[in-house]
Design a protein around this motif. Structure first.
Motif, PDB file in Angstrom:
ATOM      1  N   ASP A   8       0.857  -1.192   0.000  1.00  8.52           N
ATOM      2  CA  ASP A   8       0.000   0.000   0.000  1.00  8.52           C
ATOM      3  C   ASP A   8       0.892   1.240   0.000  1.00  8.52           C
TER       4      ASP A   8
ATOM      5  N   GLN B 277       1.195   5.558  10.538  1.00  6.09           N
ATOM      6  CA  GLN B 277      -0.086   4.878  10.678  1.00  6.09           C
ATOM      7  C   GLN B 277      -0.081   3.621   9.817  1.00  6.09           C
ATOM      8  N   GLY B 278      -0.699   2.564  10.324  1.00  6.35           N
ATOM      9  CA  GLY B 278      -0.764   1.337   9.548  1.00  6.35           C
ATOM     10  C   GLY B 278      -0.389   0.136  10.374  1.00  6.35           C
TER      11      GLY B 278
ATOM     12  N   ALA C 246       1.755   8.290   5.488  1.00  2.00           N
ATOM     13  CA  ALA C 246       0.800   8.157   6.602  1.00  2.00           C
ATOM     14  C   ALA C 246       1.406   8.476   7.958  1.00  2.00           C
TER      15      ALA C 246
ATOM     16  N   LEU D 237       0.955   4.417   2.381  1.00  2.00           N
ATOM     17  CA  LEU D 237       1.458   4.396   3.756  1.00  2.00           C
ATOM     18  C   LEU D 237       2.754   5.191   3.903  1.00  2.00           C
TER      19      LEU D 237
END
Length: 486
Positions: free
Chosen positions: A449, A458-459, A455, A452
């Protein structure tokens, strides 16, 4: 008329048979390829050039060491085919390399797992040596190898010496002397060697049994390997195939044994296996160290990082290559070959090579990519990479081994991106390679992904753990989603 089976059919008459249809798809073999239809040979040639340089440097050093290489790719990705092309390139050198093929999965039930690797090494070497050197090697192997079968060979040799010593004596005199002196010595020697050495090889509890009888239980293995490597008149590549079909104990025992026992000779070991199978195997066998460890860099990844000098990933297939390959599988007619194209001699830097390929007609690009991969595998290209790495020196591990491994990894990543037909900025390759080497699980999450990367931690848990490292944050902030997708 034309014949099918035992019957003759007139031309133009349709053959009505439920097993033969006009548009039937042929059955295809799953064996490793012998003809390069997917553009993998340029990568094999680039890897061969890098291995030859590494082996040559180690052989010339004061304290030579083995070269450990890892070829990564999931099942069915074409690892065995690439290894076949690599072997073809190395055996075509002067002198031709000795390639030892060891299937770890087929030999997984033999303990220790590297014993059969040694015997495969000897078989391959026997085919390369003249007969008189083979016989001399057999005698030395029999003397060093702690195997009960070799007791009879040693005894036979002593018997031959005895016959020579007693030449000229009468038969009765020879027998009397044999019974009185030499026979007792040989018998006692055979019994002693049998008891001391027989448990070592060929049994499932080999290492444990022999370890109970002597302090340095693995010294014979080291001696045998050193003897084979020294006797070999050419460089050696040992292919450890099908590692990702073995259980965790076999994987760790084999790789650890090579690392601890057989590192003293400039031999190249190529481990062919899915990266995550190896890391999971080490994580399972050393689960004790996982508690309280670094979630971003678990113990399995650390073993992988410290074990291999070069890691190579099987490249993905560009759409054009997939389409052409599928057409050949289905029996489509071959198109005319494009005119030969040459990469400009002035194209040395990564950006210059990419620009030259992009400016060429589509049909000429595969040939240019192959030339570019060969050019990027040279020592001169590595020097260019080392010079350009000065910009990112604060991001690189402060040790020579880490720097060499990074240069090798960048060179192979460049080759892979070119063969996949991707246009990627050199700095993005450097940053992504650093990130992938140090935080492979976080890199895998971002690969799945690419959003990310922006991000900010985050994740998945592995990505959150990596984000706590300030260096990871700096690298992630230098990259963006577009570069990661590239």
């Amino acid at each position: 008329m034309w014949r099918h089976g035992r019957r003759w059919w007139p031309k133009g008459r349709p053959l009505r048979h439920r097993h033969l249809r006009p548009n039937a798809t042929p059955l295809l073999s799953d064996s490793p390829a012998t003809v390069d239809e997917l553009g993998r040979k340029p990568l094999a040639d680039a890897l061969a050039a890098r291995l030859m340089r590494l082996q040559r440097d180690e052989a010339a050093s004061a304290q030579p060491k083995a070269v450990m290489v890892h070829l990564h790719g999931p099942w069915g990705s074409g690892k065995s085919s690439l290894v076949r092309f690599l072997e073809d390139t190395l055996t075509a050198q002067d002198p031709p390399w000795l390639v030892v093929e060891f299937n770890a999965w087929r030999n997984a039930r033999v303990k220790p797992p590297w014993w059969n690797m040694l015997t495969e090494f000897k078989r391959a070497l026997d085919r390369r040596l003249p007969w008189w050197r083979r016989r001399w090697l057999d005698l030395r192997w029999a003397w060093v190898s702690p195997s009960v079968e070799n007791v009879y060979m040693v005894a036979g040799g002593l018997l031959a010496l005895a016959a020579a010593a007693f030449a000229g004596s009468t038969i009765t005199g020879v027998i009397e002397k044999w019974q009185g002196t030499l026979g007792g010595i040989i018998t006692a020697t055979g019994v002693a060697i049998s008891f001391l050495r027989a448990p070592m090889l060929g049994g499932r509890r080999a290492a444990e049994s022999f370890d109970a009888l002597r302090t340095d239980s693995f010294r014979p293995f080291i001696t045998l390997f050193d003897m084979l490597a020294t006797e070999c008149p050419c460089p050696v590549l040992i292919v450890l195939d099908d590692l990702d079909r073995c259980d965790a104990g076999t994987v760790t025992d084999l790789l650890e044994g090579i690392q601890t026992l057989f590192r003293g000779q400039p031999v190249v070991f190529l481990a062919v296996a899915d990266r995550y199978w190896i890391t999971a195997s080490f994580a399972q066998c050393f689960s004790l160290f996982e508690d309280g460890g670094d979630k971003a860099r678990p113990v399995g990844d650390l073993f992988l990082d410290k074990m291999f000098q070069v890691s190579v990933t099987i490249p993905a297939l560009p759409v054009a290559v997939k389409r052409a390959y599928l057409g050949r599988l289905l029996g489509a007619a071959e198109t005319d070959l494009p005119e030969e194209a040459r990469l400009p001699e002035t194209a040395v830097r990564h950006e210059e090579i990419q620009a030259a390929i992009a400016a060429a007609p589509e049909e000429q690009r595969p040939a240019l990519r192959a030339q570019a991969v060969a050019r990027l595998s040279t020592a001169a290209a590595d020097k260019v990479v080392e010079h350009r790495l000065l910009r990112w020196v604060s991001y690189i591990e402060p040790n020579p081994r880490g720097m060499k491994r990074l240069v090798n990894a960048i060179g192979m990543t460049q080759a892979r991106s070119l063969l996949e037909g991707r246009m990627v900025d050199f700095d993005a390759i450097v940053l992504w390679t650093i990130l992938e080497l140090r935080w492979p699980r976080a890199a895998a999450a971002i690969t799945a992904d690419p959003t990310l990367i922006d991000a900010e931690g985050q994740g998945p848990e592995t990505l959150q753990a990596a984000w706590r490292d300030p260096l990871f944050q700096k690298i992630a902030c230098e990259l963006d989603e577009v570069q990661v997708r590239g």
